[in-house]
Design an enzyme around this catalytic site. Structure first.
Site, PDB file in Angstrom:
ATOM      1  N   ASP A  51       0.830  -1.201   0.000  1.00  0.00           N
ATOM      2  CA  ASP A  51       0.000   0.000   0.000  1.00  0.00           C
ATOM      3  C   ASP A  51       0.869   1.256   0.000  1.00  0.00           C
ATOM      4  O   ASP A  51       1.623   1.491   0.945  1.00  0.00           O
ATOM      5  CB  ASP A  51      -0.881  -0.026   1.260  1.00  0.00           C
ATOM      6  N   ASP A  52       0.790   2.048  -1.075  1.00  0.00           N
ATOM      7  CA  ASP A  52       1.488   3.344  -1.138  1.00  0.00           C
ATOM      8  C   ASP A  52       3.010   3.197  -1.121  1.00  0.00           C
ATOM      9  O   ASP A  52       3.677   3.761  -0.248  1.00  0.00           O
ATOM     10  CB  ASP A  52       1.061   4.237   0.039  1.00  0.00           C
ATOM     11  N   CYS A  91      -6.002   4.678  -3.594  1.00  0.00           N
ATOM     12  CA  CYS A  91      -6.241   3.283  -3.199  1.00  0.00           C
ATOM     13  C   CYS A  91      -7.461   2.628  -3.846  1.00  0.00           C
ATOM     14  O   CYS A  91      -7.338   1.614  -4.527  1.00  0.00           O
ATOM     15  CB  CYS A  91      -6.364   3.206  -1.684  1.00  0.00           C
ATOM     16  N   ASP A 262      -0.089  -0.793  -4.765  1.00  0.00           N
ATOM     17  CA  ASP A 262      -1.232  -0.232  -5.490  1.00  0.00           C
ATOM     18  C   ASP A 262      -0.939   1.069  -6.233  1.00  0.00           C
ATOM     19  O   ASP A 262      -1.584   1.378  -7.231  1.00  0.00           O
ATOM     20  CB  ASP A 262      -2.445  -0.080  -4.573  1.00  0.00           C
ATOM     21  N   HIS A 263       0.041   1.845  -5.782  1.00  0.00           N
ATOM     22  CA  HIS A 263       0.476   3.062  -6.483  1.00  0.00           C
ATOM     23  C   HIS A 263       1.649   3.648  -5.721  1.00  0.00           C
ATOM     24  O   HIS A 263       1.958   3.236  -4.602  1.00  0.00           O
ATOM     25  CB  HIS A 263      -0.656   4.094  -6.588  1.00  0.00           C
TER      26      HIS A 263
END
Length: 494
Positions: A51-52, A91, A262-263
């Protein structure tokens, strides 16, 4: 005599009937055996999603100052992708693409904390139809439940002395031990997303800097934050190591394992590569050559079509993604000419009006910022309360031009805008034209020849209203609650 002939006829008929039944039974048994064999050959699929985390913050992607030993191991044992993308650097929209095979505008989740269209079929439906159980272990961040109806779902679990909840390792282990049918499991970590660890005496020498942040080397608050982020990456790596140990203990080598994030956090809420380019590493010992690399363009919308092909099915015609199974098998064929990006600044936290769209091939990238300051006048409506927010959005991003064009081969960190360079005019025009064609197929609320700039809101009183405060911005009292339903495009399913 007649009785003997009749008796003989009965016997012969019976024997023929039994023979036919025996042949039919044998065929049925062989078919059942073949079906069982085919079913047993279906690989289990595990997708670990961080995540992130920036794609540049991994050892296997060139950052020697961060500990990502488990991801680096996967890269050595499988295939590393250098051109994998999500379409939105936040997200919920990023995850919705993974689970639906459709870009955010088409699946309906194109602002953070919003819902997918209720008529969409997701991975839970498609993979169940192909004989798989579909499991979510960890952070969800997608809705509604009728679209995402997991066979099993386990929430993250609290853990002492760490800033975020942990993935449910005990539930994952128990499932691996007792699974009776092929499964597709998404393990979704809450790391390294902030809040980060508190690192004492953080030093700039322990951080790797890039063109987009090298001016922050002497910013001690930035360095301390980055050090905490690195420490959170290490904690996520520890969780990944735990999962890989379970996979190697309980599952066969016919297990497809994908790692991604996710990014990027440094490009969050933008359409720059630092936000949209994602790490993507795949291990599948029976299929993938260890230590291999693919430079082909792939996208999060491709994951579900790939899973479906591996399971023996095909993507549906309305999906945007394409299977990249051929790449995993060693072929170096093009999957996409372009990948696309979406920016929707109207969301729960920021809410300034500044939508953008992006198109990118392997070398060049075009961005249009539809509410840039240089085109502000044509976006105004004549309604003072509406125009206040349109002006506010443009001024909040006053350094971002209407058009951006980058040569990513020579400028991978997008530092030099070539949009006004006449040598690149034809490239810019072609990319812009093709981007607007794509936008139309997506049912975009933006278009090339629109007048004004649309503002969006969820139905009812929930969600993000432009004329109300958010956790990150305050609205003057005189302008609060002045917008009406007629001023917005209302997104009914949010």
């Amino acid at each position: 005599m007649k009785n003997n002939k009749f008796y003989l006829l009965v016997v012969v008929t019976s024997l023929l009937l039994l023979s036919c039944l025996s042949i039919k039974d044998r065929k049925k048994s062989e078919e059942e055996k073949q079906n069982t064999s085919n079913k047993n050959e279906q690989p289990n699929m595990v997708f670990f999603l961080a995540d992130d985390q920036d794609v540049y913050d991994y050892g296997c992607y060139g950052n020697e100052k961060v500990n990502t030993a488990a991801v680096d191991r996967l890269a050595k044992e499988g295939m590393l992708f250098t051109n994998a993308f999500t379409a939105q650097a936040i997200c919920a929209p990023s995850r919705s693409q993974l689970f639906t095979g459709k870009y955010p505008l088409k699946n309906g989740c194109f602002a953070n904390h919003t819902a997918t269209k209720p008529t969409i079929q997701s991975v839970t439906t498609h993979m169940k139809n192909l004989g798989y159980e579909v499991v979510l272990a960890g952070k969800s961040h997608v809705k509604p439940s009728n679209v995402y109806h997991w066979d099993k779902e386990w929430e993250p679990v609290p853990k002492k002395n760490v800033p975020r909840d942990y993935i449910p390792l005990d539930s994952i282990e128990n499932y691996f031990k007792n699974a009776k049918k092929p499964f597709c499991m998404f393990i979704t970590s809450k790391y390294p997303h902030s809040k980060y660890f508190d690192v004492k005496n953080a030093k700039a020498d322990d951080i790797k800097f890039f063109p987009f942040n090298e001016n922050k080397k002497s910013d001690q608050a930035f360095v301390k934050n980055k050090a905490g982020y690195y420490r959170s990456i290490e904690e996520d790596n520890t969780q990944l190591e735990g999962v890989l140990k379970l996979v190697d203990t309980y599952l066969t080598d016919n297990t497809l394992f994908i790692y991604s994030a996710d990014h990027g956090v440094s490009g969050k809420f933008t359409v720059k590569d630092i936000g949209l380019k994602v790490p993507f590493v795949v291990r599948w010992p029976k299929v993938i050559k260890a230590g291999s690399t693919s430079n082909q363009l792939i996208h999060y919308t491709d994951v579900l079509p790939t899973f479906m092909e591996i399971a023996g099915g095909n993507a549906t015609p309305d999906m945007d993604g394409k299977s990249f199974l051929s790449l995993l098998k060693g072929k170096d064929n093009n999957i996409h000419e372009y990948v696309y990006g979406v920016r929707t600044n109207q969301n729960i936290l920021n809410s300034e009006i500044f939508p953008s769209r992006m198109i990118r091939d392997k070398r060049h990238k075009y961005i249009r910022n539809f509410n840039a300051l240089e085109v502000l006048d044509k976006n105004l409506t004549g309604k003072p309360n509406v125009d206040y927010f349109i002006k506010r959005g443009a001024n909040a991003h006053k350094n971002e031009p209407f058009e951006e064009l980058y040569d990513l081969q020579n400028d991978p960190f997008e530092q030099h805008n070539l949009a006004s360079d006449l040598d690149y005019k034809s490239i810019k025009e072609k990319l812009a034209k093709d981007m607007f064609v794509w936008m139309k197929t997506q049912g975009d609320i933006l278009s090339e020849d629109m007048i004004g700039i649309p503002i969006i809101t969820p139905k009812g009183n929930k969600g993000f209203k432009l004329d109300q405060d958010t956790p990150r911005r305050k609205i003057p009292e005189a302008i609060k609650n002045t917008l009406t339903k007629d001023d917005y495009i209302v997104i009914e399913h949010w």
